[in-house]
Design an enzyme around this catalytic site. Structure first.
Site, PDB file in Angstrom:
ATOM      1  N   ASP A 169       0.801  -1.157   0.031  1.00  0.00           N
ATOM      2  CA  ASP A 169       0.128  -0.062   0.166  1.00  0.00           C
ATOM      3  C   ASP A 169       0.606   1.285  -0.252  1.00  0.00           C
ATOM      4  OD1 ASP A 169      -2.692  -0.777  -0.156  1.00  0.00           O
ATOM      5  OD2 ASP A 169      -2.789  -1.250   1.977  1.00  0.00           O
ATOM      6  N   VAL A 170       1.783   1.221   0.637  1.00  0.00           N
ATOM      7  CA  VAL A 170       2.491   2.434   0.877  1.00  0.00           C
ATOM      8  C   VAL A 170       3.460   2.731  -0.182  1.00  0.00           C
ATOM      9  CG1 VAL A 170       4.781   3.408   2.076  1.00  0.00           C
ATOM     10  CG2 VAL A 170       3.015   2.033   3.664  1.00  0.00           C
TER      11      VAL A 170
END
Length: 376
Positions: A169-170
């Site tokens: 996600d990051v």
């Protein structure tokens, strides 16, 4: 619109995303001066508002970590479509991470909104793309597994292991921000917006860098090696007399400096270890010799001695120690924003540094502000 200081001051971002990849991206844009309007579900809001413990004064720290500098409005996208369309018509950037096709069905897809706003930069974040993978769920854990990251994480021969944070996600959020800035630059020149698409799977494969390259270029499928590096030795965790220490001697000069600091010049002169390729081939006996030498002193002693010799090394810190180290180094890793502790933006810009203007919003707190903006 209120103008704020920052490299992206004057930009309006309509944030239809939730959870992590999208909100992380839009928070970074907000830190750089963009005005971000976070659109949330009435009554519940972003999923991460309920993702606790831990909490800080009753608020989930997960939500607090990626939503500062934003305005919040609660909209039912089926009933309040016209408000959402009006926001998109005013926006410079729109970010969404719904399942592919959802925004189209709501009349909020790129093709519909570009007719209202030809300069709109529209960013879609998906799990596995908008084509054959559109039906697959976009969760970080699934992306880490399906993208190969778990296969190279953990101990040799063990089960797949996820990273300790939602790195898929990051990384995807960072790629999204990079794509948005590129699209804005294109708009500066042409006046035209465009559709930016980024997926968790593609972002994971890109972020695997040397491991992915080993397969793409040479057909080599890497496997988990614990804390070891497949191509560099010594570059791993070693055991000092009291606790572990990480050493990263990434070239021949650093290896010699390490050996001299360990009072083992014979290792530097051993033909088996003369080159990095040789050290990789003879990893096991070399690591055994290094551990034997390191066992004679504490990790703190070695840290001082090796650092003085120019050998990259360091302790394995928990987060409290990591923040303390960053403080000692003058990196100012944390800020307080209206009483809420926040991890500082890592960017340092000499002319337009990140700013911290609003604490993470309560659900729908800025509805009147947003509607006034749209009525202007």
């Amino acid at each position: 619109m209120v103008r704020v200081s920052g490299a992206l001051s004057g930009l309006l971002v309509a944030d239809f995303s939730r959870v992590l990849a999208g909100p992380y991206c839009t928070m970074l844009l907000a830190d750089l001066g963009a005005e971000v309007v976070k659109v949330e579900r009435p009554g519940a809001g972003d999923d991460t508002r309920a993702w606790g413990p831990p909490y800080a004064d009753g608020e989930a720290t997960y939500f607090l970590g990626v939503n500062r500098n934003k305005r919040s409005i609660a909209l039912d996208l089926r009933a309040d479509t016209e408000v959402a369309r009006a926001l998109a018509a005013r926006a410079d950037v729109l970010v969404e991470n719904f399942k592919p096709g959802t925004m189209d069905r709501l009349g909020l897809g790129y093709d519909a909104l570009r007719k209202l706003n030809p300069g709109l930069v529209y960013c879609s974040i998906t799990g596995f793309g908008s084509g054959e993978g559109a039906h697959l769920p976009g969760y970080d854990l699934i992306a880490q597994a399906a993208g190969g990251l778990m296969s190279i994480t953990g101990e040799p021969g063990g089960p797949g292991m996820k990273a300790g944070v939602a790195v898929a996600d990051v990384i995807t959020g960072l790629h999204a921000g990079f794509g948005i800035l590129a699209a804005l630059r294109h708009r500066d020149v042409t006046g035209e917006g465009q559709h930016v698409e980024v997926s968790l799977l593609s972002s994971v494969l890109s972020a695997l860098t040397n491991h992915a390259s080993s397969y793409a270029a040479a057909g080599v499928v890497p496997r988990a090696m614990g804390n070891r590096h497949p191509s560099i030795v010594p570059y791993e965790v070693f055991q000092a007399a009291d606790r572990p220490i990480v050493i990263a001697a990434g070239n021949d000069g650093l290896f010699r400096a390490l050996c001299l600091a360990l009072d083992r010049p014979d290792l530097a002169d051993d033909d088996r270890y003369a080159t990095n390729a040789g050290r990789v081939a003879a990893r096991e006996p070399l690591v055994a010799d290094l551990n034997a030498a390191l066992a004679t002193r504490s990790a703190d002693d070695w840290f001082e001695r090796l650092t003085a010799a120019g050998v990259p090394c360091g302790p394995i810190n928990d987060l409290a120690a990591a923040f303390a180290l960053a403080e000692r180094l003058g990196l100012e890793p944390a800020v307080r924003l209206d009483g809420v502790g926040q991890v500082a933006n890592p960017l340092r810009l000499s002319a337009t540094p990140p700013t911290y203007r609003h604490r993470p919003p309560s659900l729908g707190q800025d509805a009147e502000w947003v509607r006034d903006l749209l009525d202007d």
